[in-house]
Write a protein that holds these residues in place. Structure first.
Motif, short mmCIF file in Angstrom:
data_model
loop_
_atom_site.label_atom_id
_atom_site.label_comp_id
_atom_site.label_asym_id
_atom_site.label_seq_id
_atom_site.Cartn_x
_atom_site.Cartn_y
_atom_site.Cartn_z
N ARG A 178 45.87 70.82 -7.66
CA ARG A 178 44.97 70.53 -6.57
C ARG A 178 43.85 71.16 -6.93
O ARG A 178 42.65 70.92 -6.17
N THR A 179 43.75 72.30 -7.66
CA THR A 179 42.58 73.14 -7.89
C THR A 179 41.58 72.29 -8.72
O THR A 179 40.46 72.46 -8.67
N TYR A 180 42.24 71.44 -9.59
CA TYR A 180 41.23 71.09 -10.70
C TYR A 180 40.09 70.20 -10.01
O TYR A 180 39.00 70.09 -10.74
N PRO A 181 40.26 69.27 -8.95
CA PRO A 181 39.11 68.52 -8.69
C PRO A 181 37.94 69.39 -7.98
O PRO A 181 36.88 68.94 -7.86
N ASN A 182 38.30 70.67 -7.82
CA ASN A 182 37.07 71.48 -7.25
C ASN A 182 36.30 71.80 -8.36
O ASN A 182 35.06 72.44 -8.13
N ILE A 183 36.49 71.41 -9.54
CA ILE A 183 35.77 71.78 -10.68
C ILE A 183 34.94 70.50 -11.11
O ILE A 183 33.82 70.18 -11.26
N VAL A 184 35.86 69.38 -11.36
CA VAL A 184 35.37 68.02 -11.84
C VAL A 184 34.93 67.09 -10.87
O VAL A 184 34.49 65.98 -11.00
N LEU A 221 33.03 60.85 -17.69
CA LEU A 221 32.34 61.52 -16.87
C LEU A 221 31.54 62.43 -17.45
O LEU A 221 30.23 63.01 -16.76
N ALA A 222 31.56 63.10 -18.78
CA ALA A 222 30.69 63.76 -19.55
C ALA A 222 29.35 63.27 -19.85
O ALA A 222 28.38 63.49 -20.05
N PHE A 223 29.61 61.81 -20.13
CA PHE A 223 28.33 60.88 -20.49
C PHE A 223 27.53 60.22 -19.46
O PHE A 223 26.61 59.42 -19.95
N THR A 224 28.04 60.37 -18.54
CA THR A 224 27.29 59.33 -17.31
C THR A 224 27.21 60.32 -16.14
O THR A 224 28.01 61.67 -16.09
N ARG A 281 29.61 66.59 -15.16
CA ARG A 281 28.36 66.73 -16.01
C ARG A 281 27.78 68.06 -15.39
O ARG A 281 26.86 68.63 -16.01
N GLU A 282 27.76 67.83 -14.14
CA GLU A 282 26.74 68.67 -13.51
C GLU A 282 27.13 70.27 -13.52
O GLU A 282 26.35 71.08 -13.82
N VAL A 283 28.29 70.41 -13.44
CA VAL A 283 29.26 71.75 -13.34
C VAL A 283 29.27 72.21 -14.79
O VAL A 283 29.43 73.59 -14.78
N PHE A 330 31.86 76.88 -15.97
CA PHE A 330 31.38 75.76 -15.10
C PHE A 330 30.59 76.63 -13.89
O PHE A 330 30.93 77.64 -13.53
N ALA A 331 29.40 76.10 -13.68
CA ALA A 331 28.74 76.31 -12.55
C ALA A 331 29.00 75.63 -11.12
O ALA A 331 28.73 74.59 -10.85
N VAL A 332 30.13 76.10 -10.42
CA VAL A 332 30.47 75.47 -9.34
C VAL A 332 29.73 75.68 -8.11
O VAL A 332 29.51 77.01 -7.77
N PRO A 333 29.10 74.81 -7.54
CA PRO A 333 28.29 74.87 -6.21
C PRO A 333 28.99 75.56 -5.18
O PRO A 333 30.27 75.51 -4.76
#
Length: 298
Positions: free
Chosen positions: A163-169, A185-188, A193-195, A256-259
């Motif tokens: 459940r934690t992983y989507p908070n990053i990706v 996700l890394a190339f589009t 890609r933002e975080v 990771f820069a998580v908002p």
């Protein structure tokens, strides 16, 4: 002279009799299943655009999706044989051919299982899939919380996560199944890609590992489809791909820069779930006390 009058008694016209129309013979369970298989294959074929599988658009198409001969080409089977399969004929179907057809039609796991069920065959890949993401693996990922954990294959498809992983990706469930892939996700444009702070350098390693993994799967349509999509969608990927660099998966550090949270400095560790560097579980643990505190808030 008296002319004799002759009368001819008309012979009654017999009423035509028609044999009683026989009631249609109900389809046997095998016939019904083959007809359902035929309809299912047609529906899956018609939803795929040629460019999705790396085929050029040639002329005007009378029907949507792929042609039968194109599916046969992608699956490396005879056109006549595939046509018979889609017509519901009673033919012998091997698991190898069904596997090739499933890959050519980009079937997801549920659709693939349905295909093998209708064909009356046992899916040889089903056991491998279950042995990778078992209930025990899912329990381990849950126990890792609040630390993120994910299971991916060598193609970077996301197979499972806690459940934690989507908070990053980002929310993977909102994406089409074919886009639940870390390489994509890394190339589009994506939340991932933002975080991912060092995404430019991280992506080079991903491409090198993807190329290394493709050495064992280069003939499989699903790999070729993903490669074609990436090369068309991202000039950066195409440039990295043409370097022909290879690398085996390993452990390391990601940031990771998580908002609304901050910068997470994570050590990622691979736990192999299958042989030959295939499916693996990746865990992200804090590299420092600040990250440990932030992860408690994920």
């Amino acid at each position: 002279m008296t002319q004799a009058l002759h009368t001819r008694t008309a012979t009654p016209t017999p009423t035509p009799t028609h044999p009683q129309t026989a009631a249609p013979r109900p389809a046997s369970p095998g016939e019904a299943r083959r007809h359902e298989l035929a309809a299912f294959l047609r529906s899956r074929r018609e939803r795929i655009a040629p460019e999705q599988v790396g085929l050029p658009m040639t002329g005007r198409r009378r029907t949507p999706g792929l042609r039968r001969e194109e599916v046969a080409q992608l699956a490396a089977v005879g056109v006549t044989w595939y046509t018979w399969l889609e017509q519901g004929r009673d033919i012998q179907v091997s698991t190898q051919v069904l596997d090739a057809v499933a890959r050519a039609l980009l079937l997801d796991p549920s659709e693939r299982a349905h295909l093998f069920t209708l064909a009356g065959a046992e899916d040889p890949a089903a056991v491998k899939m279950c042995s990778s993401v078992t209930a025990g693996v899912r329990l381990l990922m849950e126990q890792m919380e609040p630390y993120p954990a994910v299971v991916i294959n060598s193609r970077y498809d996301v197979l499972a996560h806690n459940r934690t992983y989507p908070n990053i990706v980002g929310d993977l469930e909102q994406l089409p199944p074919e886009n639940r892939n870390l390489m994509w996700l890394a190339f589009t444009p994506s939340h991932f890609r933002e975080v991912l702070i060092d995404y430019r350098t991280e992506r080079l390693g991903m491409v090198a590992r993807f190329r290394s993994g493709m050495a064992d799967h280069g003939a499989e349509p699903v790999w070729k489809v993903l490669l074609t999509r990436l090369r068309k969608a991202s000039p950066d990927f195409d440039e990295a791909w043409q370097r022909h660099e290879v690398m085996l998966p390993g452990n390391g550090v990601k940031r990771f820069a998580v908002p609304d949270l901050g910068v997470l400095r994570c050590e990622y560790t691979n736990f192999w779930l299958s042989p030959s560097h295939g499916t693996r579980m990746i865990t992200y643990t804090p590299l420092d006390e600040e990250t440990r505190a932030l992860m408690q808030r994920l």
